[in-house]
Each structure stands twice: as structure tokens, then as C-alpha cells.
Scaffold this motif. Structure first.
Motif, short mmCIF file in Angstrom:
data_model
loop_
_atom_site.label_atom_id
_atom_site.label_comp_id
_atom_site.label_asym_id
_atom_site.label_seq_id
_atom_site.Cartn_x
_atom_site.Cartn_y
_atom_site.Cartn_z
N MET A 1 0.91 -1.51 -0.14
CA MET A 1 -0.01 0.04 0.09
C MET A 1 0.85 1.37 0.41
O MET A 1 0.61 2.14 -0.56
N PRO B 1 4.22 1.70 -3.73
CA PRO B 1 3.63 2.60 -5.13
C PRO B 1 2.89 3.88 -5.24
O PRO B 1 3.20 4.74 -5.80
N ASN B 2 2.83 4.38 -3.71
CA ASN B 2 2.63 5.99 -3.47
C ASN B 2 4.27 6.98 -2.71
O ASN B 2 4.08 7.78 -2.55
N LEU C 1 -4.64 7.98 -1.42
CA LEU C 1 -3.56 6.99 -1.97
C LEU C 1 -3.44 5.55 -1.93
O LEU C 1 -3.94 5.19 -2.01
N ILE C 2 -3.12 5.79 -0.52
CA ILE C 2 -2.72 4.76 0.40
C ILE C 2 -4.29 4.06 0.06
O ILE C 2 -4.02 2.43 0.34
N TYR D 1 -7.02 3.95 -1.61
CA TYR D 1 -7.31 3.39 -3.12
C TYR D 1 -6.80 2.16 -3.16
O TYR D 1 -6.01 0.80 -3.79
N THR D 2 -4.55 2.84 -2.60
CA THR D 2 -4.06 1.32 -3.15
C THR D 2 -4.53 -0.17 -2.75
O THR D 2 -4.53 -1.12 -3.42
N ARG E 1 -7.97 -1.42 -3.52
CA ARG E 1 -7.56 -1.93 -5.26
C ARG E 1 -6.95 -3.49 -5.01
O ARG E 1 -6.86 -4.44 -5.98
N MET E 2 -5.66 -3.26 -4.34
CA MET E 2 -5.08 -4.54 -4.00
C MET E 2 -5.75 -5.98 -3.80
O MET E 2 -5.81 -6.75 -4.29
N GLY F 1 -10.69 -0.30 -4.68
CA GLY F 1 -10.95 1.30 -4.21
C GLY F 1 -11.25 2.26 -4.05
O GLY F 1 -10.84 3.39 -3.18
N SER G 1 -11.61 4.84 -0.21
CA SER G 1 -11.25 5.83 -0.62
C SER G 1 -12.62 6.73 0.00
O SER G 1 -12.27 7.44 1.20
#
Length: 660
Positions: free
Chosen positions: A27, A30-31, A82-83, A85-86, A89-90, A97, A101
Motif C-alpha cells: 500500500m 507504490p505511493n 492514495l494509500i 485506494y491502493t 484495489r489490491m 479502491g 477511499s
């Protein structure tokens, strides 16, 4: 039995923690770019930054209105969302995601502070619960109503989770964050923060660092940085000093491959930020964990004394990333912490290495043990293998070069003969142009100058780089590996002479059956070449091919181009210049020319007495190349070739090839 169950239980627990840490880092990592962007904005534009700008830094007023700036909104809303959403989505792709959010907004607003831990909870929770809800009416929605149901279900459930986050989750996360922050502050106030290295440094070697660094330290560090403009927590795990000290100690006091490889590993670790590369060196001598702990404690203590820190996470843990995120008033403290951590780690590691026993665990074995601890293949473990390594029996080997018809063909022939003679005729050895490679080989062998081109195309294979196709010592390592794999997989006894004898007979039969047609003709053999330089020798061998009508005259230029990209020196006084892959259309028919230079020619620092020009079409030239490879892999045969007084003697050595 009890001991085995205990070991399994410990391994299982470690694997579960590793998976949890991997999920957390999945998480955050990627950010990281967004964290760096926030760190740059903070370092530049806040009131105490390098270029204070009220409208960007979020301080002061403009026309009587308080400036919001970029710093606050980015850390409060952008990064947590962002965290979230990531994480969502995972678990459940984009749909997860989005819902994650929405749910996180409730925690953010409810807590009023940056909610990284809240985002790491609500993001995956939103994705997981949405996935379960969708499963209830899967395949039950009437055609034409799918979009309506999907959009409203996500919106309704997202709103519900946002309320849950606001009223239930945010108070709990806020309490945890406050408590953890107070605990860290207590450690700082009492001078005990360096003790965290006792847990962090061993955790790194066991691949548990992600759970600690990205699960706890980064969220707490960001909160502390927002309040104080910097945080020491970002360097508890990322300080490159302890690992660098251990690698430097190996560079001076190590032995064998460990000493030889340590300097290169130190560069990768310190500048590239890949700390994983020093883990096998610690696993070779587990006592070296004391050096890592001592270095880590020294670095943390230095940061505490100098009140230094970073404004944002340093990822990866490269000295470049560390300095880029260093607070304006902390360059001295941060630099000193890295230097002292390196020095202390080096001193402790040096004592351990110098007082150790003569016999150390093999570095390759330590790398394999590291992969076992990690639970998967390591991206850097290949740096430590003294020979190739695969997960099972070797069935296919490919030699790759630029054109796939000269040096690779001869190398393949040499290794093929070695493998057959060892009793494993079923192992397939082929040669190809790099551009034709596919990721379906067990072992890929290339010239060391071409390795970087071949590896991305065949990532699942074991890669072996050689600088001498004729008699590389790596061939014997590959044969040993085949023998070990076959013994384990099929019960082949490597001491049984029967298979080897049968294979040798097969090779002799192949030799006797060699039929090269008119690939090598009498007029293409010159016993006393006139060239005195490498370039002239290529011209001389190439013109023999042109004279026979085998190639277009422009093919000789392609031979020079190939030589400039990758040298064709093969070892044992042999060079085989040939055209590039793009020049294959210039070949009219397969042909080989041989020019002998009794006095020798300098070939990029190597002495060459035999220059074999190659033009191959549809693999018609491979039989004569195989014969050439057999001759030049035998020093006695090379000596006979050197002493030959007639062209017929040369042709006889290459399988009694007759002129057309």
C-alpha cells in the motif's frame, strides 16, 4: 516430532508476518513518489524551508485569509487517500479502491490529523466488504440493470463505511496513534530510542522490516514531521551505514568470493539503496548481526543527540534519497549518523571476521538460505552465485549472441560435447540470436558484454556470462549442476561410467559422420595470412568469403560492426569474426574461411593465430563450426593445427572436409 512441529510453527509465524508486512508495503511503496513530492514541497516552502512561500507553505495570511497551502492538504487528504485506494484495489481492483477511499474520508475527517494507519485499515476493509457484498447478487442482476446496481451499491456501502470510519474507527486509530507517538517520545526523552535497533536490524535480515517500517515507522514519522518539520523515525530502518560497514569489513578481511564481491555489493547497497544485498553476508556469519545492531544504535544515538531527521521517507534507503529528504537543519547530524554507523559496524564486523574460523559458509549457500527466509526468489541473490542455479533438472540450454550463428554456435558445440561426455545426451543445447530469445530455457549463456540484453528477455532462466566461449570454466560448473539435478530427479549415479562411455561413443560417431559439404573449401584456407592488425585480418577472412561468392561485399563491413559491439575472440588463439544479425540477408550461402597467422595478431589484448570467417545460412554451417569447436577445445589439436604444413592437414583436422 515435537522439534519439527516447533520449527514449522516458527516458520509459519514468520511467513505470516512477512506476508502481512508485504501487504502493508504494497500500500505504501507504490505511493512513495507522492511522499517524496510532499517532502520536497515541505522542505522548500514552509516557514523554515529553503524558499519560504506563505501561499504554498500554508502559513500566514493573504488578504486577511489564512493560507491553506499545499503541505497540509497533501498530507491530510492526498497521501491517505492514495494509500486507501491502493489497499482497496489490491483486494478488489478499482471498485475496491474507490469504496476504500470513500470509507477513509470518514476516518480523516473524524480524526482531524493525517490518517495513514486509518487508511491502511479502511482501504482494504472497503475493498474486502464490497467484494463480499457483490458476491451476494452475482449473476442475479437482470440484464440492463448492472450499472445501476453496481454504482448505487458502491455509493451506499461507501457512505456507510465513511460513517463507520467517522464515529467508530477514527477514535480508535487516533488513540493508537497518540499512544504510539507518546511511546516513541518516551524513548527519545529517556535516551532509549537506539535500543530499537536490537529489533529492527535482525528484522531486516529476516525480511520483517516492511511490517515495522511501512506499518508503523512511516505513519508515525509523517505525523511527527508535520508537527516538527522532521522526524528521526524515517532513519531507524533506512540508514545505509550498518550494511555498508559490514560490506567494507568483508572487502578488507573476508575470504574467497565473499571478499571479491563485497565492494560491488557495497556500491549497490549504499548508492542504490538495496539493503537486501548485504543480508547473505550476515547469514554467512550470523554473529555479524551484532555489527549491524551496533551500527544501527550508533546512528540512532547520533540523530538523537544532534536532533536531526528527515522530512519524508527515504525509499529506497540510498544515501542519495536520504540526503534528498534531509531537513534543512539536519545535514550535519544525518551525515554524521551515516558515517558513525558505518564506522562502528565496520569495526565490530572486522573483529568478528578476523577472529572467525578458517572455514566459512559458502556465500551462494547463504544467498539460497536468504531466499528461503524471504519465501521467494531474491532479485539480488544472483550476485552471489559462483555458478548457475536452477530450481530443478536442466533440460534446455541456449547460447545467445548478436547474430546467433558464430560464437554462440561454437560455444554450444563445446558445451554439448562436454554434457554428452558426462553422460547426459538428453540435455538440449542450442544457439540463437538474442532477438529471438523466449523465456522458456533453463539456462542462458551469453558473452559478458551481452548479458544485460539477454536477461530481460529470459527472466526465469539462470544466466551465465562468459568471456571465453571455447574453454570457459563455467562449462564444468554447468555440467556439475546437470549431474546434481539428474541425480536428485532421476536417480542417475554420477559415478556410473556406463552413461559417460555411451555418450562418448555418440560424440565419436558424430565426429565421424561430419559432412560439411562445401562450407569449407580448399581455396578458403590460408596458412600464412598477410594481415598485421585485427581490422586487416577481418578483411582478409571476409574477402575469402566474398571470393567464393558466399556473401555480398558489404558483409565484410558488417563483420567489423559486429566486432565493435562484441569481440569474437573465443580463446585458444581463435577468433571467429562474422556479421551482425541484421546482415544475414547479405549471405548467399553458408561458408567458412580459415586464415592462420603464425606470428600471431593482437586481438583486443589477446593473441590470435587463427581467424575463422563465418557466414551461416539456415544452419548449414553448424557442422563445420562444431568440428572447429572440437579442435580448438583440445590444446593438442590446436598444436597440430599450428604445425600443419599443408591445407589438406587443416581440412583433415576439421573432419576431412573436401573441396566442392
Amino acid at each position: 516430532m515435537a522439534t519439527q512441529l516447533e520449527a514449522r510453527s516458527g516458520t509459519s509465524a514468520r511467513v505470516r508476518v512477512q506476508k502481512f508486512g508485504t501487504f502493508l508495503s504494497g500500500m505504501i511503496m507504490p505511493n512513495i513518489g507522492a511522499f517524496i513530492a510532499w517532502g520536497i514541497v515541505t522542505a522548500l516552502f514552509i516557514e523554515k524551508g529553503w524558499l519560504p512561500v506563505p501561499q504554498l507553505g500554508g502559513y500566514g495570511e493573504t488578504d486577511g485569509v489564512a493560507n491553506v497551502g499545499l503541505v497540509g492538504p497533501m498530507i491530510t487528504y492526498l497521501l491517505p487517500l492514495l494509500i486507501a485506494y491502493t489497499g482497496g484495489r489490491m483486494v478488489y481492483d478499482v471498485r475496491g479502491g474507490v469504496v476504500g477511499s470513500i470509507a477513509t474520508m470518514g476516518v480523516i475527517v473524524g480524526a482531524g490529523i493525517p490518517m495513514f494507519i486509518g487508511a491502511m485499515i479502511m482501504g482494504p476493509l472497503g475493498g474486502w466488504t464490497m467484494k463480499r457484498i457483490d458476491a451476494i447478487w452475482e449473476n442475479r442482476i437482470k440484464p440492463g440493470f448492472e450499472m445501476l446496481v453496481n454504482n448505487f451499491s458502491a455509493g451506499i456501502w461507501g457512505a456507510v463505511l465513511a460513517l463507520v470510519g467517522f464515529f467508530a474507527v477514527s477514535p480508535l486509530v487516533l488513540s493508537f496513534t497518540t499512544g504510539a507517538g507518546n511511546a516513541v517520545q518516551w524513548l527519545v526523552d529517556n535516551g532509549l530510542l537506539p535500543l530499537t535497533s536490537i529489533f529492527i536490524e535482525p528484522a531486516k535480515v529476516l525480511f520483517l522490516n516492511n511490517a515495522i517500517n511501512h506499518g508503523v515507522l512511516t505513519p508515525l514519522g509523517v505525523q511527527q514531521s508535520l508537527e516538527e518539520g522532521k522526524s528521526i523515525l524515517f532513519l531507524l530502518e533506512a540508514n545505509p551505514g550498518p550494511g555498508l560497514g559490514i560490506l567494507l569489513a568483508y572487502s578488507f578481511f573476508g575470504r574467497g568470493i565473499a571478499k571479491a564481491s563485497a565492494p560491488g555489493a557495497a556500491i549497490i547497497q549504499f548508492f542504490g539503496g538495496i539493503h537486501e544485498i548485504y543480508f547473505p553476508y550476515v547469514l554467512m556469519r550470523p554473529l555479524l548481526i551484532l555489527a549491524a545492531i551496533a551500527g544501527g544504535m550508533t546512528g540512532v544515538a547520533t540523530l538523537s543527540i544532534t536532533n536531526a531527521g528527515l522530512v519524508a521517507p527515504a525509499a529506497p534507503g540510498s544515501i542519495i534519497a536520504v540526503l534528498a529528504q534531509t531537513a534543512r537543519d539536519s545535514y550535519f547530524g544525518v551525515t554524521l549518523s551515516v558515517v558513525l554507523a558505518t564506522a562502528v559496524s565496520f569495526l565490530v564486523a572486522s573483529v568478528i571476521l578476523k577472529s572467525g574460523k578458517d572455514q566459512e559458509e559458502d556465500l551462494a549457500a547463504a544467498a539460497a538460505r536468504m531466499e528461503s527466509l524471504k519465501g521467494k526468489k531474491s532479485s539480488v541473490a544472483g550476485n552471489f552465485r559462483s555458478g548457475p542455479a536452477t530450481d530443478g533438472p536442466i533440460r534446455t540450454i541456449v547460447f545467445a549472441c548478436d547474430a546467433g550463428m558464430g560464437s554462440s554456435a561454437m560455444g554450444a558445440s563445446v558445451l554439448r560435447n562436454k554434457i554428452r561426455a558426462a553422460g547426459f545426451p538428453d540435455v538440449k543445447v542450442t544457439n540463437l540470436a538474442i532477438s529471438s530469445l523466449k523465456d522458456d530455457y533453463d539456462v542462458v549463456i551469453t558473452h559478458q558484454d551481452l548479458a544485460d540484453r539477454a536477461e530481460p528477455l529470459t527472466q526465469s532462466a539462470t544466466h551465465v556470462a562468459v568471456d571465453n566461449f571455447m574453454n570457459s570454466p563455467r562449462y564444468d560448473e554447468i555440467v556439475d549442476l546437470i549431474r546434481a539435478g539428474e541425480t536428485a530427479d532421476a536417480g542417475v549415479d554420477p559415478k556410473d561410467p556406463a552413461p559417460a562411455a555411451a555418450a562418448s561413443a555418440a560424440v565419436m560417431s558424430d565426429d565421424g559422420a561430419t559432412d560439411a559439404g562445401d562450407v569449407l573449401a580448399e581455396e578458403s584456407v590460408v596458412l600464412n595470412g598477410t594481415a598485421t592488425s585485427q581490422e586487416d585480418a577481418i578483411d582478409e577472412a571476409g574477402q575469402l568469403l566474398v571470393a567464393r561468392g558466399a556473401v555480398d561485399s558489404t558483409y565484410v563491413a558488417a563483420m567489423h560492426e559486429r566486432e565493435r559491439s562484441v569481440p569474437t575472440y573465443m580463446g585458444n588463439f581463435l577468433a571467429i569474426p562474422h556479421g551482425t544479425n541484421a546482415a544475414k540477408d547479405l549471405i548467399k550461402r553458408s561458408a567458412v574461411s580459415i586464415v592462420r597467422y603464425p606470428e600471431g595478431i593482437d586481438w583486443n589484448g589477446k593473441q590470435v593465430k587463427f581467424v575463422v570467417g563465418v557466414a551461416g545460412r539456415n544452419n548449414e554451417h553448424l557442422s563445420i563450426l562444431s568440428a572447429i569447436a572440437r579442435v580448438f577445445s583440445d590444446k593438442a589439436q590446436v598444436a597440430r593445427l599450428d604445425e600443419a604444413t599443408t591445407v589438406d592437414e587443416v581440412l583433415a583436422l576439421f573432419g576431412k572436409v573436401n573441396a566442392s
